[in-house]
Design an enzyme around this catalytic site. Structure first.
Site, PDB file in Angstrom:
ATOM      1  N   ASP A 139     -19.239 -43.318  21.453  1.00 53.02           N
ATOM      2  CA  ASP A 139     -18.764 -44.043  20.273  1.00 53.02           C
ATOM      3  C   ASP A 139     -19.930 -44.679  19.504  1.00 53.02           C
ATOM      4  OD1 ASP A 139     -15.995 -43.558  20.437  1.00 53.02           O
ATOM      5  OD2 ASP A 139     -15.791 -45.054  22.011  1.00 53.02           O
TER       6      ASP A 139
ATOM      7  N   ASP B  74     -20.785 -43.472  32.726  1.00 53.66           N
ATOM      8  CA  ASP B  74     -19.636 -42.564  32.845  1.00 53.66           C
ATOM      9  C   ASP B  74     -20.041 -41.090  32.894  1.00 53.66           C
ATOM     10  OD1 ASP B  74     -18.355 -44.933  32.546  1.00 53.66           O
ATOM     11  OD2 ASP B  74     -17.512 -44.522  30.576  1.00 53.66           O
TER      12      ASP B  74
ATOM     13  N   LYS C 241     -26.679 -43.274  26.464  1.00 50.90           N
ATOM     14  CA  LYS C 241     -26.440 -44.203  27.574  1.00 50.90           C
ATOM     15  C   LYS C 241     -24.987 -44.160  28.011  1.00 50.90           C
ATOM     16  CE  LYS C 241     -24.067 -47.290  27.023  1.00 50.90           C
ATOM     17  NZ  LYS C 241     -23.071 -48.331  26.719  1.00 50.90           N
ATOM     18  N   THR C 242     -24.692 -44.195  29.235  1.00 51.81           N
ATOM     19  CA  THR C 242     -23.398 -44.549  29.834  1.00 51.81           C
ATOM     20  C   THR C 242     -23.349 -44.091  31.281  1.00 51.81           C
ATOM     21  OG1 THR C 242     -20.999 -44.438  29.812  1.00 51.81           O
ATOM     22  CG2 THR C 242     -22.092 -42.502  28.937  1.00 51.81           C
TER      23      THR C 242
ATOM     24  N   ARG D 250     -19.648 -54.847  22.151  1.00 48.84           N
ATOM     25  CA  ARG D 250     -18.842 -53.677  21.813  1.00 48.84           C
ATOM     26  C   ARG D 250     -18.345 -53.670  20.367  1.00 48.84           C
ATOM     27  NH1 ARG D 250     -17.892 -50.325  25.915  1.00 48.84           N
ATOM     28  NH2 ARG D 250     -17.849 -51.094  28.051  1.00 48.84           N
TER      29      ARG D 250
ATOM     30  N   LYS E 264      -8.526 -47.914  61.432  1.00 45.00           N
ATOM     31  CA  LYS E 264      -7.213 -48.527  61.206  1.00 45.00           C
ATOM     32  C   LYS E 264      -6.794 -48.642  59.748  1.00 45.00           C
ATOM     33  CE  LYS E 264      -8.783 -53.348  61.417  1.00 45.00           C
ATOM     34  NZ  LYS E 264      -8.629 -54.652  62.004  1.00 45.00           N
TER      35      LYS E 264
ATOM     36  N   GLY F 220     -21.150 -50.790  27.390  1.00 39.81           N
ATOM     37  CA  GLY F 220     -21.279 -51.202  28.794  1.00 39.81           C
ATOM     38  C   GLY F 220     -22.707 -51.052  29.301  1.00 39.81           C
TER      39      GLY F 220
END
Ligand code: FBP
Length: 561
Positions: A184, A213, A210-211, A153, A250, A89
């Site tokens: 991974d 997440d 990298k990520t 990927r 609301k 990603g």
């Protein structure tokens, strides 16, 4: 002739100004790639299952942590071709990793070449690449996205793929590969490095963390790049929604946030914006909270706010929540097993329409799982049956947990209404923030961190290392005090079950519920639930005072305090 991909009228004034930004390097690297010395630290083992990892990575296991310090000028070396891959990603700052790598490569020897493999790991398997040259890289400095060479990927794991990779490297005379990816992809980097060593091939492999997440971290890797920028973008959006909610009073806004299994993004955004409710998957697991208990917890807050006349609020939901709810986890695991078997069944693959597939799968599930599956809305049933990603993960970004929760809350609150336990009005809006932040222009922190990671990756190549991940630490201090070096990839690995088999993988770092970031959240959440303590962080600041433009994440500050 280099193809220029952006025309002048496509470049915004901000992008133009940002292209002039000079990323900061740690003092140890600042003197240049030719003035470094390498310092060896402690010998490493593995994060778990050391014996198995040692057997599987007999050539890499047990290497030493290294750091770089300014050294004396090194002699010019023979030229080298380096390959680079963006894997998985998108995360803000990927272009700067490549820029740092490029600058270090060319500083060493202008004849050195950097080849970017196209579309992720598939590019190196198929030999698809483009050479990265000065005027090309200049268009991408300090920009978001991975479009410089694209990402993908494909899982680089089979012997056949490794052989093809080797062939590509031989054809192009590439003797070092830098893989920019998450847990991974860095696992794959270690496997590839081991393969080359075993074969006696002199090709180095270096990973870069990298990520968005934020789950690729440990003592040595303090943060994965992209987390800082992405959480700042989401927090701006959450802040804007909070202001809207507090103005109109609301709606209850349910916001799902990317992050796959880990709730780091949700927690970081909660610390930045102070919403009324934040679910943290790791807490759900630790407390063994069922779906019903989660709904009760939220319904209680909604009802208490309604008593105070507040029929509005903000809920943050981590993307991977469903995988942490015990009964959902069992259902997903049973589904994974059944779907893996169905993959090879002609009968299943030739079925048309979701109704037929759902009915077929229901028949294969254990009865307790089948009962739960029956209770779920059809949209969620379908989302749970969608293809797994190449790493065997459920594609949690496609499961609309935010809708599942609002639907269940509607039922719960109307029951409570009948029992006179709730007198409010429950009107909802749902959102999913993920793609909105993954390609944002990197914050100053990510711009500096990524450039340093890329530059440092070439320092690791230069000193002949392989099977290492580029590491830049001490990140809560100004960039000049950052510590650059390398960590053996095997030291971050353990064995886990994937696709029904035990495999070596880099251990994911989930939110620690006894860690400082969660503790801060937990201390404040009741106040944030009932009083409106919203913080509106506003957009990322690229210019201005350091305490505004260079600050990093709350998570990192609390973890390293
Ligand atoms: P990586 O782990 O590859 O960095 O991907 C992160 C992520 O953005 C997750 O947060 C999300 O679940 C997933 O990618 C979405 O995948 P896709 O881009 O294939 O839709």
């Amino acid at each position: 002739m280099t193809k220029i991909i952006q025309k002048a009228e496509q470049i915004s004034p901000l992008q133009k100004a940002r292209s002039e930004y000079e990323p900061k390097l740690p003092a140890s690297l600042k003197q240049g790639i030719n003035n470094l010395k390498i310092m060896e630290g402690e010998t490493t083992s593995a994060a778990g299952d050391a014996e198995e990892i040692k057997n599987m990575f007999s050539n890499l296991f047990g290497a030493k942590i290294v750091t770089f310090e300014p050294g004396t000028e090194a002699a010019a070396e023979k030229t080298i071709n380096v390959g680079v891959i963006l894997s998985g990603g998108q995360a803000p700052g990927g272009h700067n990793v490549i820029a740092g790598l490029y600058d270090a490569i060319k500083e060493t020897n202008t004849e050195n070449r950097l080849l970017g493999f196209l579309g992720g790991p598939a590019g190196i398997i198929d030999g698809q690449y483009r050479e990265i040259e000065g005027d090309y890289i200049d268009q991408f400095r300090n920009t978001g996205g991975f479009d410089i060479i694209g990402s993908g990927r494909t899982k680089l794991e089979s012997e056949e793929q490794f052989e093809k990779t080797l062939q590509t490297c031989k054809n192009l005379e590439v003797s070092a590969i830098v893989i920019i990816g998450g847990d991974d992809s860095n696992t794959n980097a270690a496997m590839l490095a081991e393969f080359f060593r075993k074969k006696g091939e002199n090709i180095q492999v270096i990973g870069v963390p990298k990520t968005i997440d934020g789950d690729l971290k440990n003592e040595q890797i303090e943060i994965s790049f992209g987390f800082d920028t992405a959480t700042k973008v989401y927090s701006e959006l959450i802040g804007n929604i909070q202001r809207d909610a507090n103005s109109a009073k609301k709606y209850w806004h349910f916001i799902k946030l990317m992050g796959r299994s880990a709730s780091h993004i949700a927690l970081e955004c909660a610390l930045k914006t102070q919403p009324n409710i934040t679910l943290v998957s790791e807490e759900v697991k630790a407390k063994n909270m069922s779906l019903a208990r989660i709904i009760d917890y939220m319904a209680d807050i909604i009802a208490r706010r309604a008593e105070n006349g507040k029929n509005f609020g903000i809920v943050l939901i981590p993307e991977g929540l469903v995988e942490f709810i015990p009964e959902m986890k069992e259902l997903i695991s049973n589904l994974n097993d059944q779907l893996a078997e169905c993959e090879n069944k002609e009968e299943y693959s030739s079925m048309h329409g979701w109704d037929t597939k759902i009915a077929y799968i229901k028949g294969l599930l254990k009865s307790e799982n089948s009962n739960l599956f029956n209770l779920l809305p059809k949209s969620i049933q379908i989302q749970l049956l969608l293809d797994r990603d190449p790493h065997g993960n459920v594609q949690v970004s496609k499961i609309e947990t935010e809708k599942l929760l609002t639907e269940m809350l509607e039922v719960k609150l109307s029951e409570m209404k009948k029992n006179n336990e709730y007198k409010g009005k429950f009107s909802t809006q749902t959102h999913f923030f993920g793609y909105e932040g993954r390609c944002a222009a990197p914050s100053n922190f990510d711009a500096d961190y990524c450039y340093s990671l890329g530059y440092n990756a070439f320092a690791l190549v230069r000193f002949g290392l392989s099977g290492y991940i580029s590491s830049v630490r001490n990140l809560t201090k100004p960039a000049q005090d950052w510590i650059a070096g390398g960590i053996p990839l095997t030291s971050m690995m353990n064995m886990e079950k994937r696709h029904g088999k035990q495999k070596p993988v880099i251990k994911k770092a989930l939110v620690e519920i006894d860690g400082a970031p969660f503790e801060k959240f937990s201390k404040n959440r009741e106040t944030w639930a009932m009083e409106d303590c919203y913080v509106y962080p506003g957009p990322i600041q690229y210019f201005g005072p350091s305490q505004v433009a260079d600050v990093t994440t709350e998570t990192l500050k609390l973890e390293r305090a």
